[in-house]
Design a protein around this motif. Structure first.
Motif, PDB file in Angstrom:
ATOM      1  N   GLN A   1     112.231 111.183  50.747  1.00  0.00           N
ATOM      2  CA  GLN A   1     113.353 110.266  50.889  1.00  0.00           C
ATOM      3  C   GLN A   1     113.805 110.177  52.351  1.00  0.00           C
ATOM      4  O   GLN A   1     114.099 109.088  52.844  1.00  0.00           O
ATOM      5  CB  GLN A   1     114.516 110.713  50.016  1.00  0.00           C
ATOM      6  CG  GLN A   1     115.695 109.737  50.041  1.00  0.00           C
ATOM      7  CD  GLN A   1     116.742 110.070  48.985  1.00  0.00           C
ATOM      8  OE1 GLN A   1     116.568 110.992  48.208  1.00  0.00           O
ATOM      9  NE2 GLN A   1     117.819 109.301  48.967  1.00  0.00           N
TER      10      GLN A   1
ATOM     11  N   MET B   1     121.062 100.024  43.111  1.00  0.00           N
ATOM     12  CA  MET B   1     122.157 100.977  43.021  1.00  0.00           C
ATOM     13  C   MET B   1     123.405 100.464  43.729  1.00  0.00           C
ATOM     14  O   MET B   1     124.535 100.736  43.292  1.00  0.00           O
ATOM     15  CB  MET B   1     121.720 102.316  43.620  1.00  0.00           C
ATOM     16  CG  MET B   1     122.794 103.397  43.549  1.00  0.00           C
ATOM     17  SD  MET B   1     123.286 103.787  41.838  1.00  0.00           S
ATOM     18  CE  MET B   1     121.824 104.653  41.285  1.00  0.00           C
ATOM     19  N   SER B   2     123.232  99.697  44.797  1.00  0.00           N
ATOM     20  CA  SER B   2     124.390  99.180  45.530  1.00  0.00           C
ATOM     21  C   SER B   2     125.217  98.210  44.695  1.00  0.00           C
ATOM     22  O   SER B   2     126.384  97.958  45.003  1.00  0.00           O
ATOM     23  CB  SER B   2     123.921  98.464  46.807  1.00  0.00           C
ATOM     24  OG  SER B   2     123.053  97.388  46.493  1.00  0.00           O
TER      25      SER B   2
ATOM     26  N   GLY C   1     118.950 106.861  34.832  1.00  0.00           N
ATOM     27  CA  GLY C   1     119.334 107.484  36.100  1.00  0.00           C
ATOM     28  C   GLY C   1     118.773 106.824  37.338  1.00  0.00           C
ATOM     29  O   GLY C   1     118.118 105.774  37.277  1.00  0.00           O
ATOM     30  N   GLU C   2     119.052 107.469  38.475  1.00  0.00           N
ATOM     31  CA  GLU C   2     118.644 106.922  39.775  1.00  0.00           C
ATOM     32  C   GLU C   2     117.125 106.975  39.936  1.00  0.00           C
ATOM     33  O   GLU C   2     116.456 107.837  39.386  1.00  0.00           O
ATOM     34  CB  GLU C   2     119.302 107.697  40.912  1.00  0.00           C
ATOM     35  CG  GLU C   2     120.815 107.585  40.941  1.00  0.00           C
ATOM     36  CD  GLU C   2     121.417 108.270  42.160  1.00  0.00           C
ATOM     37  OE1 GLU C   2     120.724 108.321  43.208  1.00  0.00           O
ATOM     38  OE2 GLU C   2     122.549 108.767  42.073  1.00  0.00           O
ATOM     39  N   HIS C   3     116.629 106.009  40.753  1.00  0.00           N
ATOM     40  CA  HIS C   3     115.195 105.942  40.968  1.00  0.00           C
ATOM     41  C   HIS C   3     114.910 105.256  42.307  1.00  0.00           C
ATOM     42  O   HIS C   3     115.413 104.156  42.570  1.00  0.00           O
ATOM     43  CB  HIS C   3     114.523 105.147  39.837  1.00  0.00           C
ATOM     44  CG  HIS C   3     113.027 105.071  39.967  1.00  0.00           C
ATOM     45  ND1 HIS C   3     112.394 104.024  40.599  1.00  0.00           N
ATOM     46  CD2 HIS C   3     112.049 105.920  39.555  1.00  0.00           C
ATOM     47  CE1 HIS C   3     111.082 104.223  40.563  1.00  0.00           C
ATOM     48  NE2 HIS C   3     110.856 105.371  39.925  1.00  0.00           N
ATOM     49  N   GLN C   4     114.134 105.935  43.172  1.00  0.00           N
ATOM     50  CA  GLN C   4     113.716 105.312  44.427  1.00  0.00           C
ATOM     51  C   GLN C   4     112.696 104.226  44.100  1.00  0.00           C
ATOM     52  O   GLN C   4     111.661 104.494  43.501  1.00  0.00           O
ATOM     53  CB  GLN C   4     113.099 106.349  45.362  1.00  0.00           C
ATOM     54  CG  GLN C   4     114.082 107.381  45.856  1.00  0.00           C
ATOM     55  CD  GLN C   4     113.453 108.297  46.889  1.00  0.00           C
ATOM     56  OE1 GLN C   4     112.783 107.837  47.800  1.00  0.00           O
ATOM     57  NE2 GLN C   4     113.674 109.600  46.744  1.00  0.00           N
ATOM     58  N   THR C   5     112.998 103.021  44.507  1.00  0.00           N
ATOM     59  CA  THR C   5     112.237 101.861  44.057  1.00  0.00           C
ATOM     60  C   THR C   5     111.508 101.202  45.220  1.00  0.00           C
ATOM     61  O   THR C   5     112.122 100.814  46.214  1.00  0.00           O
ATOM     62  CB  THR C   5     113.169 100.838  43.389  1.00  0.00           C
ATOM     63  OG1 THR C   5     113.873 101.476  42.315  1.00  0.00           O
ATOM     64  CG2 THR C   5     112.383  99.655  42.862  1.00  0.00           C
TER      65      THR C   5
ATOM     66  N   ASP D   1     117.329 101.987  46.685  1.00  0.00           N
ATOM     67  CA  ASP D   1     117.767 102.983  45.707  1.00  0.00           C
ATOM     68  C   ASP D   1     118.139 102.216  44.446  1.00  0.00           C
ATOM     69  O   ASP D   1     119.000 101.321  44.478  1.00  0.00           O
ATOM     70  CB  ASP D   1     118.965 103.760  46.236  1.00  0.00           C
ATOM     71  CG  ASP D   1     118.573 104.724  47.340  1.00  0.00           C
ATOM     72  OD1 ASP D   1     117.486 105.309  47.240  1.00  0.00           O
ATOM     73  OD2 ASP D   1     119.344 104.877  48.303  1.00  0.00           O
ATOM     74  N   GLY D   2     117.489 102.546  43.331  1.00  0.00           N
ATOM     75  CA  GLY D   2     117.699 101.795  42.105  1.00  0.00           C
ATOM     76  C   GLY D   2     118.292 102.650  40.999  1.00  0.00           C
ATOM     77  O   GLY D   2     118.370 103.879  41.079  1.00  0.00           O
ATOM     78  N   PHE D   3     118.725 101.959  39.942  1.00  0.00           N
ATOM     79  CA  PHE D   3     119.246 102.610  38.737  1.00  0.00           C
ATOM     80  C   PHE D   3     118.357 102.146  37.592  1.00  0.00           C
ATOM     81  O   PHE D   3     118.298 100.947  37.275  1.00  0.00           O
ATOM     82  CB  PHE D   3     120.703 102.224  38.497  1.00  0.00           C
ATOM     83  CG  PHE D   3     121.333 102.979  37.370  1.00  0.00           C
ATOM     84  CD1 PHE D   3     121.754 104.292  37.530  1.00  0.00           C
ATOM     85  CD2 PHE D   3     121.523 102.373  36.127  1.00  0.00           C
ATOM     86  CE1 PHE D   3     122.335 104.992  36.485  1.00  0.00           C
ATOM     87  CE2 PHE D   3     122.101 103.065  35.072  1.00  0.00           C
ATOM     88  CZ  PHE D   3     122.513 104.387  35.254  1.00  0.00           C
TER      89      PHE D   3
END
Length: 741
Positions: A394, A608-609, A682-686, A593-595
């Protein structure tokens, strides 16, 4: 072993580097000239423009780009006339120099064509004529009187007819290490005139067993014959070598004291060296009676102004180089030049940077897969190791993305020239005010936003800001104001284009929309809905078609291009007070940054934003489970909700015992909507990947991504979802039943 192919590749790379640098210099030239237009006495800006032109000319000469050299020389000569005070800066000069900047850009674009286009050649000839007239070329070409020099020196007859300059050159030991080629400088002098005599000095070369192959021990005494070259032209040839050479230039007709001073500088008290230098000059064609010794140097006032000038220029160049590298005492410390200077910037090809971002994206996906395997293995050490790896991934991702982030001020700066030219063309007085220029966003976004911004700026200048007479009639200042502003907000960048003009004409927009059958006669639209009509294809209320705007083919293109960047555009206007166009864009197009959620067995990623909160499904949804959309009460605020399963025409995922569906409240600009999903993951790097054209019919999707498991997840377009949710929430139940995807 270096082959000819290697040399060709190195030369091609150097030429490409020159073109990139030349475009940067052209932008610096234009920026400096625009500053001078409002502050004619700004000497630093004038020097900056001169340096930019001279850098282009000098480097182009090294590569043999003669067309660029010859034209840039004319612009540089006019700039030198401005610097010396021989010519004041006025509107004709400013216009000619800015047009010269455009001509140099055209010549650079035609470097692959040795002859160039006839149109470019014709423009160049016309501009050269204007530049020469503006600087008084005839007066500048006259040589200095030679009467004083003839008392001690009787030059050859050719020199009496054509002016001859005397150059005394000594290259310092570090010259070769610094990448300088003495021969290249001597060849370039032939572009200014003809080197009619030259003598290479090799006395300082040490014996072969003591010689350092990387050190330079050469000197030159030469005579340059030229009718057109000026002092600035000749000294400019050696500007890049100022730190590693000792250059003395004596103009045609220099007085005896000038040569006596030069002998003193070169030889000091060494009588033998003096006699040798005088002998060399005699061989070069300078006729005079040899003397046992040369008279003491004249008083300081007698020293040629040329020498003082080039020393001052060399000091300026050295100081500028020191400021750039941050090492003003580099030469005093005797740092080995082979080690190179400390650099603060590295020029990297954009495609290499893009490749790096792609690799890091794949690394993110692979890291997610490793993390999933560690979770399935239920190994605490493995999970801890993968967590550490993902933290580093990250950080690497953020660092790589930061490499692509550039200030938007560079893009804003390009509009200085646009506003200047169009305001004169329209006969309006317009001031451009730029704020937030240091706001950063992805380079790919910057490149693609330039054209939409150009449309908006031209529309504001043509239609938004009134003519001076109209502004004065309503009590406004004679000078209109166009403002460009940028700032970051909630993980996005906002760009505003504002003017203080007449504002949008609501009634004219409605009338045109009714005339074209876009809305019914009795439509009751809010202002925001009326302004959105402007973005329809071909919509225009302009009374006349101009070269600037009014053809009705701009605003729909603007909206389409911005939406292609996953952005949005809004209009705000107040009659008589102006219009503001607000563009909202993601900071980057590569990774977010994703959900992660699941709907109907398909994974969906929300930025995510944009995610505000997650709540239970509201009672309003439970009362009408078959509906696609509706509204619900969230702590006193009425929001629309959208059931993603019904929206995409799939059955909700069967839930385990005790599980329940959820609502993710997302926001876009100042609007919010609740999205009903089956599971929250949950969160996920996209890593965002584009969707193929066969999926273009799918609604409100911005792209796709690969999960660690190898499954494909779809990235949601929040702006598109809001549009659909609002439209569906206003529809009747019967209509909703027919609106399944």
């Amino acid at each position: 072993m270096i082959t000819q192919d290697d040399d060709a590749e190195i030369l091609a790379q150097a030429r490409a580097g020159f073109i990139d640098e030349a475009h940067e210099m052209l932008q610096q030239f234009e920026d400096a000239m625009l500053v001078l237009e409002s502050a004619p006495d700004d000497g630093e800006s004038l020097n900056a423009a001169f340096r930019a032109a001279h850098t282009i000319k000098g480097t182009a000469g090294l590569f043999g780009f003669d067309r660029v050299v010859h034209f840039t020389h004319e612009a540089e000569a006019l700039l030198e006339a401005l610097r010396s005070g021989e010519r004041p800066l006025d509107e004709p000069v400013m216009t000619a120099l800015l047009e010269s900047r455009d001509q140099i850009g055209r010549l650079l674009a035609e470097l692959g064509d040795p002859d160039g286009s006839p149109e470019t050649e014709a423009l160049g000839r016309e501009l050269v004529g204007r530049l020469r007239v503006l600087r008084g070329a005839e007066a500048l070409s006259e040589p200095e009187p030679a009467a004083a020099a003839e008392a001690a020196f009787a030059p050859e007859s050719a020199e009496a007819v054509r002016p001859v300059w005397h150059l005394s050159l000594r290259f310092l030991p570090d010259a070769l290490r610094a990448g300088l080629d003495p021969l290249a400088f001597l060849r370039y002098l032939n572009k200014l005139g003809e080197v009619i005599a030259i003598r290479t000095l090799v006395e300082a070369v040490p014996p072969l067993d003591e010689i350092d192959a990387e050190a330079c021990h050469l000197g030159f005494e030469l005579r340059l014959q030229s009718e057109t070259a000026s002092l600035a032209d000749i000294e400019g040839v050696f500007e890049f070598a100022a730190e590693d050479s000792d250059v003395r230039i004596l103009p045609p007709g220099s007085a005896p004291a000038a040569f006596e001073s030069l002998v003193e500088h070169r030889c000091g008290d060494d009588a033998a060296a003096r006699a040798t230098l005088l002998s060399i000059w005699e061989q070069l064609g300078l006729q005079f009676a040899l003397r046992e010794s040369v008279a003491p140097p004249a008083e300081p006032d007698a020293e040629p102004v040329v020498v003082r000038h080039i020393e001052r220029r060399s000091a300026e160049i050295a100081a500028r180089s020191d400021r750039r590298s941050g090492e003003g005492d580099r030469r005093q410390q005797g740092r080995d030049r082979r080690a190179g200077d400390e650099t603060r910037f590295v020029r990297v090809r954009a495609d290499k940077l893009d490749h790096l971002i792609d690799l890091i994206g794949e690394l993110v996906i692979a890291g997610s897969g490793a993390q999933m395997v560690a979770h399935l293995e239920r190994s605490a050490p493995l999970q801890e190791a993968t967590e550490r790896v993902m933290t580093l991934v990250q950080e690497t991702r953020d660092g790589a993305l930061a490499l692509r982030m550039v200030p938007i001020g560079e893009t804003f700066g390009r509009f200085q020239r646009v506003v200047r030219d169009l305001s004169k063309q329209l006969g309006k007085e317009i001031e451009l005010v730029v704020t937030g220029g240091d706001t950063e966003l992805d380079k790919s976004v910057v490149d693609q936003i330039a054209d939409p911004l150009m449309h908006l700026v031209r529309n504001s200048l043509d239609h938004g800001i009134e003519p001076t007479a109209d502004r004065l009639a309503v009590g406004k200042s004679a000078t209109g104001q166009l403002r460009l502003n940028a700032y970051q907000e909630a993980g996005a960048i906002v760009i505003e284009v504002s003017d203080d003009g007449r504002g949008l004409a609501r009634e004219r927009i409605l009338a045109k929309a009714i005339e074209r059958g876009l809305i019914p006669h009795d439509a009751d639209l809010a202002d925001s809905e009326v302004w959105q009509l402007i973005f329809l294809p071909g919509f225009s209320t302009a009374e006349a078609v101009t070269d600037i705007s009014g053809r009705g083919v701009g605003m729909d293109v603007v909206k389409r291009n911005i939406e292609a960047l996953r952005g949005s555009i809004q209009l705000f206007s107040q009659t008589g007070h102006g219009t503001t166009t607000r563009i909202r864009l993601p900071l980057t197009l590569a990774m977010i940054d994703g959900f992660l959620t699941m709907v109907g067995g398909v994974h969906y990623v929300l930025p995510m934003s944009a995610v505000g909160e997650c709540i239970d499904v509201p009672p309003e949804h439970g009362a009408s489970p078959e509906r696609i959309s509706g509204t619900f009460n969230l702590r006193g605020e009425i929001l629309p909700w959208l059931d993603l399963a019904r929206f995409y025409g799939v059955e909700p995922t069967p839930l385990a015992a005790g599980a329940r569906r959820s609502v993710v409240v997302v926001r876009h600009v100042d609007q919010r909507v609740g999205l009903v999903v089956d599971r929250l993951m949950g969160e996920h790097q996209t890593v965002i990947k584009p969707l193929s054209g066969i999926f273009s019919h799918l609604k409100a999707l911005a792209g796709s991504t690969i999960l660690g498991s190898g499954d494909v997840a779809l990235v949601m377009d929040i702006a598109g979802l809001l549009v659909h949710a609002q439209a569906l929430s206003r529809s009747s139940p019967s209509t909703l039943a027919r609106n399944r995807a």
